[in-house]
Design an enzyme around this catalytic site. Structure first.
Site, PDB file in Angstrom:
ATOM      1  N   ASN A  98     -50.219  37.535 -34.847  1.00 12.09           N
ATOM      2  CA  ASN A  98     -49.760  37.171 -36.182  1.00 12.09           C
ATOM      3  C   ASN A  98     -49.686  38.438 -37.026  1.00 12.09           C
ATOM      4  OD1 ASN A  98     -50.378  36.430 -39.133  1.00 12.09           O
ATOM      5  ND2 ASN A  98     -49.937  34.428 -38.257  1.00 12.09           N
ATOM      6  N   CYS A 129     -49.227  33.155 -46.311  1.00 10.61           N
ATOM      7  CA  CYS A 129     -50.629  33.172 -46.737  1.00 10.61           C
ATOM      8  C   CYS A 129     -50.698  33.041 -48.253  1.00 10.61           C
ATOM      9  CB  CYS A 129     -51.343  34.448 -46.312  1.00 10.61           C
ATOM     10  SG  CYS A 129     -53.057  34.455 -46.874  1.00 10.61           S
ATOM     11  N   ASN A 191     -48.898  26.358 -42.663  1.00  3.45           N
ATOM     12  CA  ASN A 191     -50.054  27.122 -43.146  1.00  3.45           C
ATOM     13  C   ASN A 191     -50.866  26.236 -44.102  1.00  3.45           C
ATOM     14  OD1 ASN A 191     -51.751  29.343 -43.891  1.00  3.45           O
ATOM     15  ND2 ASN A 191     -50.074  30.720 -43.407  1.00  3.45           N
TER      16      ASN A 191
END
Lengths: 304, 310
Positions: A98, A129, A191
């Site tokens: 990642n 994120c 996510n």
């Protein structure tokens, strides 16, 4: 019985991997389970330079979930290659790395560096994120920026590219399409969800970062819906994730359209989860007379 | 480190809100070093996902025990478990105390409340008895005195309300002891487990008197095995500092390594958009940062997250 699946050129011996950020760099879990039984090992997000991460407290337990703002602490590309790659390259199952950056150029540079590293299974582009101000989420919530990041990485590597999409968008379909058109071989969905918790005794947020990303079983139905919507919009394979802690959860994601699944937060409380899911998935297939796991993918029946 | 489903042998109230849990764990018990912890999954908690960390108190053959205080939903659920029921544990975890090897050390153990639990094996395995200082808010918080005395250790007690031993903080009798010179041929070594303010005070005393001190740190913990990076604390590193994981780099740290407050955080370094800075060669040394990670409710003095809302 066939359990193997492909995400682009990435061949996974079975459809169960782990979610980035919940499994360290694999080596931390190696005393507790045989990593070679997994479909792939997915490591914590790496950018070009070392990252110190956010101040503690970095996580807070909430009802059926976990709130986190770790801040992508990590060793940078060089530190990762030096400290963790010698272990990971010896595994018989692929490693999904990642990666993230704060600019399009940095994403591409990190991708280029890993393109030259022998034995990488795939790159997962973290554009989602929620805990980093300068990077990550902005690329996941602006479809033109997302296209540029994916295209820039596509130009510098032949490795399979998997784009990890943010749930924090009004509709996921255009983002799934943008990633696919820019050359992504697969999608990771999803996510963590932006969230917050407050300690009412102290009136302080429970995270030093004030807000964080919510994961765990409480997000599963939302994540299943995102996978279902994306699967109807694109043809590239999807790795489904969000609160998976049982084979039933994993099968739900696959029926919604995921080709593979990732166990995330459950690794923190039950390190055997991924392997338990695999065993129970085999039993489910046996019971239902399913000979190829791909038969489950997208098997949900709806009236529209 | 092993993950095992273990059988509860006993789970009894030790005093007031404190319980002692004994489990049969033949693979784990012989591996335990002083100051290590066990990460326990409490099966009846469905909506509270995470394991709870507890310092390992005593080891006896193929069993080990934990001493815990019921403070929230996790520990309350644990207190209701009966002998014969099973628990899943990952243990032993973390880097514990350095057991003195020779007779020259005069170990001084400082405990806050059930911090005593984390220090018991150290006392038991030290070559010569020393002094244990135990503090708490009130009489009911003073635990394990008879157990340490049975090992031949001197126990000095302080309570904030004066209901047992000296009135005041545990650092008072500690200071009184180290202001006296150590017996000839011996030197003081400090070991502490308890609430963070107590550990900080012990760290400052160690620095002031130039004594070695090992402190068992208490933070929020999540995975317990070094992966999640929850339980980090700032630790000196080279000419700067780095976050280190309490779960795997600790929980025991040398006092002089610790920073106690986080230096003003530099922003996440932003790469110039174009051109990129020259890259170091692949074989260049890393950043000097240690392998970092994360953690939570370790008990032995620990009690923490998810425990406030019950």
């Amino acid at each position: 019985m066939n359990l193997a699946v492909n995400i682009g050129q990435l061949r996974m011996p079975n459809p169960v991997t782990v979610a980035s950020g919940t499994f360290g760099y694999g080596i931390e879990y190696s005393p507790l389970l045989d990593l070679n039984q997994l479909g792939a090992v997915t490591v914590k997000g790496i950018r070009l330079h070392p990252v110190r991460g956010n101040p503690p407290p970095r996580t807070a337990e909430v009802t059926s979930g976990l709130l986190n703002a770790i801040g992508l602490q990590g060793p940078g590309v060089d530190g990762f290659i030096q400290k963790y790659w010698p272990f990971l390259r010896e595994l018989r199952v692929p490693t999904i790395i990642n990666i993230w950056g704060t600019t399009v150029e940095e994403y591409a540079e990190v991708a280029r560096r890993f393109d030259t590293l022998e034995g990488v299974g795939a790159l997962e582009l973290n554009v989602s994120c929620p805990n980093i101000k300068e990077g990550g989420a902005q690329f996941g919530t602006d479809s033109r920026l997302l296209s540029r990041v994916v295209a820039a990485c596509r130009r510098v590597t032949t490795l399979p590219l998997i784009t990890k999409l943010s749930p924090n968008v009004p509709s996921i379909a255009p983002f799934a399409q943008a990633a696919a058109e820019a050359g992504s071989d697969g999608l990771s969905i999803t996510n963590s969800f932006p969230a917050m918790a407050i300690d009412i005794e102290t009136r302080r947020p429970r995270l030093a970062n004030v807000t964080g990303g919510l994961t765990g079983p409480c997000i599963k139905p939302m994540a299943v819906k995102l996978v279902w919507e994306a699967a109807r919009a694109v043809k590239i394979p999807i790795i489904g994730m969000g609160g998976i802690q049982s084979a039933a959860d994993a099968i739900e994601f696959m029926m919604a359209g995921a080709t593979a699944v990732a166990v995330g937060t459950a690794n923190f409380y039950e390190p055997q989860t991924a392997l338990q899911i695999l065993a129970a998935l085999r039993q489910f297939m046996e019971r239902k007379g399913i000979v190829d796991v791909k038969e489950i993918v997208g098997a949900v029946q709806t009236d529209h | 480190m092993l993950e095992q489903t273990v059988e509860i042998v006993a789970n009894v109230r030790a005093a007031d809100l404190y319980f002692q849990l004994v489990v049969r764990a033949p693979g784990i018990a012989p591996l335990v070093q002083p100051g290590q912890f066990a990460h326990v999954r409490i099966p009846s908690l469905k909506a509270a996902l995470l394991r709870r960390p507890f310092s390992i108190y005593q080891v006896n053959g193929d069993t080990f025990s934990l001493l815990y205080k019921t403070v929230g939903q996790g520990t309350a659920a644990l207190a209701r478990m009966l002998p014969g029921e099973v628990l899943n544990v990952i243990a032993p975890l973390g880097r514990g105390f350095t057991v003195p090897r020779d007779d020259a050390a005069l170990p001084l153990l400082i405990a806050g409340g059930y911090g005593m639990a984390a220090l018991y094996l150290l006392a038991q395995r030290s070559p010569r008895p020393g002094i244990v200082f135990v503090g708490g808010r009130r009489r009911a918080d003073i635990l394990c005195v008879a157990e340490f005395a049975a090992l031949g250790w001197e126990v000095r007690i302080a309570t904030e309300d004066g209901s047992h031993g000296e009135k005041g903080l545990v650092t008072q009798p500690l200071l009184a002891a180290i202001r006296q010179p150590a017996p000839p041929g011996r030197h003081f070594r400090l070991f502490a487990c308890g609430p963070t303010p107590m550990l900080h005070a012990v760290g400052q005393i160690a620095q002031e008197f130039n004594l070695p001190a090992e402190l068992s740190m208490d933070t929020h913990m999540c995975c317990g095995i070094g992966a999640c990076l929850t339980c980090v604390i700032p630790v000196k590193s080279g000419d700067g500092w780095a976050y280190q994981r309490v779960c795997t780099d600790g929980p025991v740290f040398n006092a002089q390594e610790l920073l106690w407050t986080i230096p003003p955080a530099p922003p996440v370094p932003v790469a110039p958009s174009n051109p990129l800075p020259p890259l170091p060669a692949l074989d260049s040394p890393g950043s000097g940062e240690k392998r970092l990670t994360a953690d939570r409710e370790r008990q032995g003095s620990r009690d923490i997250q998810g425990e406030v809302s019950s």
